[in-house]
Enzyme design. Structure first.
Site, PDB file in Angstrom:
ATOM      1  N   LYS A  76      47.712 -59.450   3.227  1.00 53.26           N
ATOM      2  CA  LYS A  76      47.785 -58.035   3.630  1.00 53.26           C
ATOM      3  C   LYS A  76      47.710 -57.151   2.381  1.00 53.26           C
ATOM      4  O   LYS A  76      48.273 -57.504   1.335  1.00 53.26           O
ATOM      5  CB  LYS A  76      49.106 -57.814   4.376  1.00 53.26           C
ATOM      6  CG  LYS A  76      49.239 -56.459   5.067  1.00 53.26           C
ATOM      7  CD  LYS A  76      50.587 -56.403   5.825  1.00 53.26           C
ATOM      8  CE  LYS A  76      50.788 -55.083   6.541  1.00 53.26           C
ATOM      9  NZ  LYS A  76      52.075 -55.046   7.275  1.00 53.26           N
ATOM     10  N   SER A 171      51.888 -53.589  11.936  1.00 52.95           N
ATOM     11  CA  SER A 171      50.885 -53.058  11.034  1.00 52.95           C
ATOM     12  C   SER A 171      50.020 -54.131  10.344  1.00 52.95           C
ATOM     13  O   SER A 171      49.056 -53.778   9.680  1.00 52.95           O
ATOM     14  CB  SER A 171      51.572 -52.230   9.950  1.00 52.95           C
ATOM     15  OG  SER A 171      52.416 -53.058   9.166  1.00 52.95           O
ATOM     16  N   SER A 195      56.062 -55.934  12.373  1.00 46.91           N
ATOM     17  CA  SER A 195      54.668 -55.790  11.919  1.00 46.91           C
ATOM     18  C   SER A 195      53.890 -57.089  11.790  1.00 46.91           C
ATOM     19  O   SER A 195      52.667 -57.062  11.698  1.00 46.91           O
ATOM     20  CB  SER A 195      54.626 -55.056  10.577  1.00 46.91           C
ATOM     21  OG  SER A 195      54.734 -53.675  10.783  1.00 46.91           O
TER      22      SER A 195
END
Lengths: 539, 516
Positions: A76, A171, A195
């Site tokens: 990420k 996210s 997330s």
């Protein structure tokens, strides 16, 4: 080969069925084919190929570094990667190239993993859709799956396919899409309120949030320091355990990591019998729904999720486990409490982005203060700025006691609820991960980021308050042909026990593999068309 | 950046806040306010004025001043409070900056064990209560030399509280009497330092140095005046005082300014002031941000700092992982107040001399080494060390360790003096020779320069006789009872001996010859 699990492909590498370079190239090619998913912000092709080359040498010399050697992974884009741009999907950090690796990234590289690239997210991980980053929303690979498309064909009301793609959740949506679309075997997400688990549920993956303190946060660009943990997204529980084995352990650079000795390697036994287990079913959800949001929104647990949840409980019971209802009376305040604590830490953590040392800087140079203000206005999106504003309000001297201190107390009560549940003999808790399956982007953006986050974090958020390990496991497809996940929550630092139960459950439910052949074909077509277009332009 | 801070505050009169910084730096025009808020809250318990400025006009009340100090002191450690980068004086700007010091995203603070030990030791030395559990907080403000946008400090629960320090104040006609006083210390806290801003007004730009390793001591003084028996006055804060002399001047100036202001019907603003050392006055810094709200928040990346003592130490604890207060107490050196008392008792030294001996690094050790090797009286040694030796050092701005004269050499010199081998003035001459670092012993110098006292009574008598004959007028003056005349004769004789004769002996001979 790409559809295999990490463990399977690792075995294939060891047996020489495929070389790390071949594997890397296959993944790179698929990343290009699925570029429209917007899963990656940066594809680190050169780095990955070089790492593959080195891995290949090790295999040839019989010096493999272990299960992760030669395995393509994605990270990420809020983890610092040395020499590779790290943006947090924000204008503020566009062009920022960290000089160091996050501890988790370094550990993966030390194990020989290949870094394919940095994945998309909501700006600074603030969101639950992966729709609010400066590089645009991430598309859920399931939008293009055979399973979903066939269901849609049956529906006469289905709209234009192109505009009807689904969100990944967030996210860590980029990481979820990357694993789900077979462009890598595992990806790092981060999990502050759900997330990692939320996009895992929407993309049919295993999404694991380790105990707070088990895995280092050093190098993870923070959202809420006291709740953030690096998360792991994989296609099966065993794969998550392999990655956890590589990541877990104390880090001298992160004082909140614990010095408990970790059992390594992180092998999960195959549970033959669940009769000694006690599964807790929290009865907290409806309280949340009616209490917090009665005025402006009433999110409902979809009947399909409700039904799968019950079936899962029944499954455990029928296999001899004790299944009991447990009360978590304070979790209903979790979202409100989280709002205060999260925004306060955000206000503090974002203070360093002032345009002076790194990242974006505006052109205004009238005064330092004017430069700060303009830089931050240009660098952050509305969501980030809104949270900074709220957080600073809660931290004002006159508000601190009434908001921040109270929220901390409520946080303690929430954590105690879990302690009490586990003390009553419960081994793991079972809950839904999300209220429903993934929704189309156009549907999702009808509500603002804050409302969506509050809704989507309902089942996942309290876990972060208490620092517990939790994992979302894909259970079945909905009537629309989309994945639904359920969440298991374990005792603090009993991550291995939690994953062992999850592994047993995973084996029982036999979640179907995403069928993306059509997508691949379409993509190839799209890709070829693009080539033609560019060629013709040049002419 | 990572500087430990110790804050001490005195309940009552004086507040001392000490920050012990792992790397330190100064800011100009930095925002102010929070610490002042704390100080203010606490200083309301003041009971007796430290400074009493009196106005003698009739009908006027006396004024009392209340002073609180926030002392920022740099911890002597090899690396910074929260990062592994080094602390080194006068290193090139930004050469000792870790990723954490530069506040790169994702970096985390790691507490430096040495700084914690230093803070505990300081707390013990200042008679503080050591908190077995202390916490770290973030203090927020935007400033170019504060790259994280916040400073890590210990606002809520500091490492040590409620201490005291006994110190001496010179009084009496010649300021030679030392009166012991006690200052109360409110708290000691570990605090990260900010960077250092260098303002280039010509080019209107500011350069930032994140080394944070300069300026080992910095004091902010909070000052107010009031009439005894009435509530405390409004306080001002004079920032960034970096020498004791300026601190004293700034406080004196500010007290008088406030009194004048109030007596002329003005009012005191709760403001931040700076001290202008050339003009000798304080001036408002006119911070445009107004009242600062630092939005304090617990530092989530540092767990509570837990200290142990012999009773609470967990069995089998790894000594590298825990800090034991009792163990630190054992390593505490003898404290200066104890040493001073011993000096006074053992050597009959004046209290003020004991202060001087301890105030200069290495001087006490030098003194003790001389004492060990010489037969001379301790009082003689004290006088030579504090007057002659220290005088030479000061004149040439040298540290004791840089002295060209060793304790052994001085001891030998004092022995020569004690055995009356040389006169005091010859001794001064020898000392001066020793200072030249030519590698000669006092004995060698004395014999080379023929500085021994004339011990030959006959020869001396002969010399006296010759001088008297050569100066009949002076002899007449002596006989006419001019009291100075005898000294003149003594001087003339000494000159004739090249200062090698003992003036006492000369005087005896002259008096005999003059039948006085």
């Amino acid at each position: 080969m790409l559809g295999r699990s990490l463990r399977e492909v690792s075995a294939a590498l060891k047996q020489g069925q495929i070389t790390p370079t071949e594997l890397c190239q296959k993944c790179l090619s698929l990343i290009k084919k699925t570029k429209f998913l917007n899963a990656y912000i940066t594809v680190s092709e050169e780095v990955a190929l070089k790492q593959a080359e080195e891995s290949e040498k090790r295999y040839k010399n019989g010096q493999s570094l272990g299960d992760l050697d030669g395995i393509p992974i994605a990270v990420k884009d809020n983890f610092s990667t040395s020499g590779i741009e790290t943006t947090c999907a924000s204008n503020m950090l566009k062009g920022y190239i960290p000089p160091y690796n996050a501890t988790v990234v370094q550990k993966l590289l030390d194990q020989g993993a290949l870094l394919m690239g940095k994945t998309n997210l909501d700006e600074f991980a603030m969101g639950s859709g992966s729709t609010d980053g400066v590089f645009g929303p991430v598309k859920n690979p399931w939008s293009y799956s055979k399973q979903y498309r066939e269901k849609r064909k049956q529906n006469p009301h289905s709209e234009n396919e192109d505009s009807d793609w689904l969100i990944t959740g967030g996210s860590s949506g980029g990481s979820a899409a990357a694993v789900s679309a077979f462009t890598c075997y595992a990806a790092l997400g981060s999990d502050t309120g759900g997330s990692t688990r939320n996009p895992a549920a929407h993309c049919g993956l295993v999404g694991f949030k380790p105990s707070y303190g088990l895995v280092s946060r050093h190098g993870l660009i923070p959202l809420v320091n006291s709740m953030d943990v690096p998360g792991i997204l994989t296609r099966c529980v065993d794969d998550a355990a392999i990655v956890l084995g590589a990541l877990a352990g104390p880090d001298p650079r992160d004082s909140t990591t614990v010095h408990e000795p970790i059992n390594k390697p992180f092998m999960l036994p195959s549970l033959a019998d669940v009769s000694k287990l006690c599964i807790g079913i929290p009865k907290f959800q409806f309280c949340i729904l009616t209490f917090c949001y009665k005025e402006y929104l009433v999110p409902e647990l979809s009947s399909e999720v409700q039904s799968l949840w019950s079936k899962a409980a029944d499954l455990f019971e029928s296999e001899g486990a004790k299944v009991i209802e447990v009360s978590l009376p304070h979790t209903s305040y979790s979202i409100v409490c989280y709002h205060v604590l999260c925004t306060s830490e955000v206000a503090s953590n974002m203070a360093r982005f002032d345009g002076l040392q790194y990242g974006h800087r505006c052109d205004i140079d009238v005064s330092t203060e004017a430069m700060y203000a303009a830089t931050r206005r240009e660098g952050f999106n509305d969501v980030v700025r809104g949270r900074i504003l709220s957080g600073n309000f809660f931290l004002l001297k006159e508000n601190y006691e009434n908001y921040f201190v109270k929220a901390q107390k409520v946080r303690r009560l929430i954590a105690n609820d879990f302690v009490n549940a586990f003390n009553s003999g419960v081994d793991v808790l079972l809950t839904p991960t999300t209220l429903s399956e993934a929704v189309p982007y156009l549907e999702f953006i009808k509500e603002d980021n804050r409302t969506r986050s509050a809704q989507d974090d309902i089942f996942t958020q309290a876990v972060n308050m208490a620092g517990l390990p939790a994992v979302s496991i894909p259970v079945a497809l909905s009537n629309q042909g989309l994945p639904i996940g359920l969440q298991f929550i374990g005792r603090a630092f009993c991550d291995q026990q939690l994953l062992t139960v999850a592994k047993w459950f995973e084996k029982q439910v036999q979640f179907p593999v995403i069928q993306l052949q059509e997508l691949m074909d379409d993509c190839s077509a799209v890709l070829e068309n693009e080539k033609l277009a560019s060629v013709s332009l040049k002419q | 950046m990572a500087a430990p801070m110790l804050r001490w505050g005195c309940r009552g009169r004086r507040w001392a806040f000490a920050r012990v910084d792992g790397g330190s730096c100064h800011r100009r025009g930095a925002p102010t306010g929070s610490t002042s808020n704390q100080i203010r809250g606490e200083s309301s318990v003041a009971q007796q004025p430290l400074h009493t400025a009196q106005k003698t006009r009739k009908g006027e009340h006396k004024w009392a001043a209340v002073v609180g100090l926030e002392i920022h002191a740099q911890i002597s450690s090899n690396s910074k409070l929260f990062s592994g980068s080094q602390v080194r004086f006068s290193a090139p700007p930004n050469s000792l900056v870790s990723f954490f010091d530069a506040s790169l995203p994702g970096t985390l603070p790691v507490l430096n064990r040495r700084c914690v030990e230093a803070a505990v030791m300081t707390g013990l030395a200042l008679n503080c209560h050591i908190n077995k559990k202390s916490l770290f907080d973030r203090k927020h403000y935007f400033y170019a030399d504060l790259p994280a946008g916040y400073q890590i400090t210990q606002q809520r629960l500091p490492i040590a509280v409620n201490g005291s320090l006994i110190y001496g104040v010179c009084a009496g006609k010649k300021q030679s009497q030392v009166i012991p006083k006690t200052v109360r210390i409110k708290q000691i806290q570990l605090e990260q330092d900010s960077g250092k801003s260098l303002h280039d007004n010509l080019r209107s730009q500011t350069l930032i140095d994140l080394n944070r390793a300069e300026g080992q001591l910095r004091v902010d003084a909070n000052i107010s005046v009031h009439h005894p028996g009435e509530p405390l006055g409004v306080r001002t804060e004079v920032k960034n005082l970096n020498s004791i002399r300026f601190l004293a001047k700034a406080i004196d100036y500010e007290i008088q300014r406030q009194i004048n202001e109030l007596e002329n019907g003005g009012e005191i603003l709760n403001e931040t002031r700076s001290f202008h050392h050339k003009l000798g006055c304080t001036m408002s810094m006119r911070d445009k941000e107004g009242k600062q709200d630092y939005r304090f928040m617990p530092e989530p990346n540092l767990p509570p700092l837990v200290l142990y003592d012999a009773t609470s130490l967990p069995a089998g604890a790894d000594p590298q992982q825990v800090i034991n207060i009792d163990q630190i107490r054992e390593t505490l050196p003898e404290l200066p107040s104890v040493t001073r008392e011993k000096l006074v008792q053992q050597y009959g030294m004046l209290l003020e001399h004991s202060f001087t001996l301890l105030n200069e690094v290495g001087l006490l050790e030098f003194f003790q080494n001389v004492i060990k090797e010489t037969r001379a009286e301790p009082k003689k040694v004290t006088s030579w060390v504090l007057n002659t030796f220290l005088g030479y050092l000061k004149q040439q701005n040298l540290a004791v360790s840089e002295s060209p004269v060793t304790p052994s050499a001085l001891a030998e010199l004092l022995d020569l003096l004690d055995s009356r081998t040389i006169s005091s003035s010859a001794a001064k001459q020898v000392f001066e020779e020793l200072w030249k670092r030519e590698g000669k012993t006092p004995g060698q110098i004395v014999s080379e320069k023929q500085l021994e006292l004339m011990q030959d009574q006959g020869a001396l008598e002969q010399l006296c006789h010759s001088v008297m004959e050569a100066h009949p007028q002076v002899v007449m003056d002596v006989k006419n009872r001019n009291p100075r005349a005898i000294n003149k004769l003594i001087g003339l004789v000494r000159k004739a001996t090249q200062s090698r004769a003992d003036p006492v002996m000369i005087k005896e001979i002259l008096e005999k010859k003059l039948s006085l």
